[in-house]
Design a protein around this motif. Structure first.
Motif, mmCIF file in Angstrom:
data_model
loop_
_atom_site.group_PDB
_atom_site.id
_atom_site.type_symbol
_atom_site.label_atom_id
_atom_site.label_comp_id
_atom_site.label_asym_id
_atom_site.label_seq_id
_atom_site.Cartn_x
_atom_site.Cartn_y
_atom_site.Cartn_z
ATOM 1 N N GLU A 37 0.837 -1.214 0.000
ATOM 2 C CA GLU A 37 0.000 0.000 0.000
ATOM 3 C C GLU A 37 0.875 1.269 0.000
ATOM 4 O O GLU A 37 0.439 2.338 0.419
ATOM 5 C CB GLU A 37 -0.931 0.002 1.227
ATOM 6 C CG GLU A 37 -1.904 -1.165 1.296
ATOM 7 C CD GLU A 37 -2.736 -1.321 0.043
ATOM 8 O OE1 GLU A 37 -3.330 -0.332 -0.411
ATOM 9 O OE2 GLU A 37 -2.787 -2.459 -0.491
ATOM 10 N N ASN A 38 2.113 1.107 -0.440
ATOM 11 C CA ASN A 38 3.065 2.231 -0.520
ATOM 12 C C ASN A 38 3.409 2.853 0.834
ATOM 13 O O ASN A 38 3.581 4.064 0.951
ATOM 14 C CB ASN A 38 2.554 3.333 -1.475
ATOM 15 C CG ASN A 38 2.490 2.820 -2.900
ATOM 16 O OD1 ASN A 38 3.407 2.133 -3.360
ATOM 17 N ND2 ASN A 38 1.400 3.104 -3.575
ATOM 18 N N VAL A 39 3.488 2.000 1.845
ATOM 19 C CA VAL A 39 3.952 2.454 3.153
ATOM 20 C C VAL A 39 5.376 1.906 3.321
ATOM 21 O O VAL A 39 5.573 0.692 3.335
ATOM 22 C CB VAL A 39 3.048 1.922 4.302
ATOM 23 C CG1 VAL A 39 3.591 2.372 5.650
ATOM 24 C CG2 VAL A 39 1.604 2.381 4.121
ATOM 25 N N PRO A 40 6.394 2.783 3.400
ATOM 26 C CA PRO A 40 7.763 2.282 3.601
ATOM 27 C C PRO A 40 7.859 1.496 4.915
ATOM 28 O O PRO A 40 7.335 1.942 5.939
ATOM 29 C CB PRO A 40 8.615 3.558 3.673
ATOM 30 C CG PRO A 40 7.772 4.632 3.045
ATOM 31 C CD PRO A 40 6.353 4.260 3.326
ATOM 32 N N VAL A 41 8.495 0.324 4.851
ATOM 33 C CA VAL A 41 8.580 -0.549 6.031
ATOM 34 C C VAL A 41 10.022 -0.703 6.494
ATOM 35 O O VAL A 41 10.901 -1.070 5.714
ATOM 36 C CB VAL A 41 7.992 -1.950 5.700
ATOM 37 C CG1 VAL A 41 8.243 -2.924 6.851
ATOM 38 C CG2 VAL A 41 6.497 -1.854 5.415
ATOM 39 N N PHE A 42 10.246 -0.426 7.781
ATOM 40 C CA PHE A 42 11.553 -0.697 8.391
ATOM 41 C C PHE A 42 11.412 -1.992 9.174
ATOM 42 O O PHE A 42 10.610 -2.085 10.107
ATOM 43 C CB PHE A 42 11.981 0.434 9.337
ATOM 44 C CG PHE A 42 13.265 0.128 10.064
ATOM 45 C CD1 PHE A 42 14.493 0.328 9.441
ATOM 46 C CD2 PHE A 42 13.261 -0.391 11.355
ATOM 47 C CE1 PHE A 42 15.686 0.012 10.087
ATOM 48 C CE2 PHE A 42 14.448 -0.706 12.010
ATOM 49 C CZ PHE A 42 15.651 -0.491 11.376
ATOM 50 N N LYS A 72 -6.237 3.111 4.504
ATOM 51 C CA LYS A 72 -7.149 4.127 3.970
ATOM 52 C C LYS A 72 -7.639 5.042 5.104
ATOM 53 O O LYS A 72 -7.670 6.260 4.966
ATOM 54 C CB LYS A 72 -8.334 3.406 3.307
ATOM 55 C CG LYS A 72 -9.087 4.252 2.301
ATOM 56 C CD LYS A 72 -10.104 3.411 1.555
ATOM 57 C CE LYS A 72 -11.064 4.299 0.800
ATOM 58 N NZ LYS A 72 -12.080 3.544 0.091
ATOM 59 N N LYS A 73 -7.998 4.428 6.204
ATOM 60 C CA LYS A 73 -8.500 5.160 7.376
ATOM 61 C C LYS A 73 -7.416 6.095 7.931
ATOM 62 O O LYS A 73 -7.675 7.265 8.234
ATOM 63 C CB LYS A 73 -8.940 4.138 8.447
ATOM 64 C CG LYS A 73 -9.553 4.748 9.694
ATOM 65 C CD LYS A 73 -9.994 3.635 10.623
ATOM 66 C CE LYS A 73 -10.352 4.163 11.997
ATOM 67 N NZ LYS A 73 -10.738 3.075 12.906
ATOM 68 N N LEU A 74 -6.201 5.565 8.054
ATOM 69 C CA LEU A 74 -5.102 6.381 8.586
ATOM 70 C C LEU A 74 -4.772 7.534 7.645
ATOM 71 O O LEU A 74 -4.518 8.652 8.078
ATOM 72 C CB LEU A 74 -3.863 5.512 8.836
ATOM 73 C CG LEU A 74 -3.975 4.471 9.960
ATOM 74 C CD1 LEU A 74 -2.745 3.573 9.988
ATOM 75 C CD2 LEU A 74 -4.152 5.141 11.322
ATOM 76 N N ARG A 75 -4.782 7.246 6.341
ATOM 77 C CA ARG A 75 -4.504 8.295 5.360
ATOM 78 C C ARG A 75 -5.585 9.380 5.409
ATOM 79 O O ARG A 75 -5.283 10.561 5.298
ATOM 80 C CB ARG A 75 -4.403 7.721 3.941
ATOM 81 C CG ARG A 75 -3.105 6.975 3.723
ATOM 82 C CD ARG A 75 -2.644 6.964 2.258
ATOM 83 N NE ARG A 75 -1.214 6.649 2.218
ATOM 84 C CZ ARG A 75 -0.694 5.523 1.730
ATOM 85 N NH1 ARG A 75 -1.479 4.608 1.203
ATOM 86 N NH2 ARG A 75 0.610 5.327 1.766
#
Length: 199
Positions: free
Chosen positions: A27-32, A192-195
């Motif tokens: 979902e295009n969230v960079p993950v560390f 979606k909710k967080l965005r």
């Protein structure tokens, strides 16, 4: 400058944290990934290999840290485990800081941190997401892993905060005991909710 929303993803062993982290990445969230950072620091030529060899002689070799030997060196010994953590955690925190700095333009970032609550990491995140599945599903997943024994599983669980307590402290819970497509839909809905909350 607007800072990214920092999501802390956590969950006990075998709860499906890695697949869920991958869904956030989709979902295009960079993950560390804290575990991946540890592997990188401990592989051949890794920054922590010489330090770990000094602290735990005989636990490293040509391929870097011998995880089995290192595991045996700290197994059941809280002081030795604390020593190992005092070597690893600051190095991972440094990597996390660099990751954050290089993704300042993202609207949100996900930190995949296995021991988020146990090590007080929730203070450094804005939102906590816990992955959870029924105990029977968790047990089945973990015992299917190579070299895993019931005793080892019990020992790992003893070091982790229990699932019910994690769920109670979570801002959001992702159920991985259901069909994977449903889990993915839940992740998409949460992103979606967080965005929407950031808009």
């Amino acid at each position: 400058m607007k800072k990214p929303l920092i999501i802390g993803l956590t969950g006990s062993i075998g709860m499906g944290k890695s697949p869920v982290a991958a869904m956030f990445a989709d979902e295009n969230v960079p993950v560390f990934d804290a575990d991946a950072a540890v592997h990188d620091l401990q592989k051949a030529g890794g920054a922590l290999v010489p330090v770990i060899e000094v602290a735990f002689p005989g636990t490293t070799g040509a391929d870097g840290v011998d995880r089995k030997a290192l595991g045996a060196a700290v197994f059941g010994d809280r002081d030795r485990l604390a020593l190992l953590e005092s070597i690893i955690h600051p190095a991972v925190a440094e990597r996390r800081k660099l990751f954050l700095a290089s993704h300042q333009d993202a609207d949100m970032i996900l930190f995949d941190i296995p021991l988020l609550f146990e090590k007080g990491g929730q203070a450094g995140v804005d939102v906590v997401v816990v992955v959870s599945a029924p105990a029977a599903v968790q047990r089945e997943r973990v015992l299917a892993r190579p070299n895993m024994t019931t005793e080892k599983f019990k020992h790992i669980l003893a070091l982790q905060m229990n699932d019910a307590e994690k769920r109670a402290r979570a801002d959001h819970i992702i159920d991985t005991g259901q069909d994977i497509a449903e889990t993915r839909a839940d992740v998409q809905a949460l992103v979606k909710k967080l965005r929407a909350g950031l808009a």
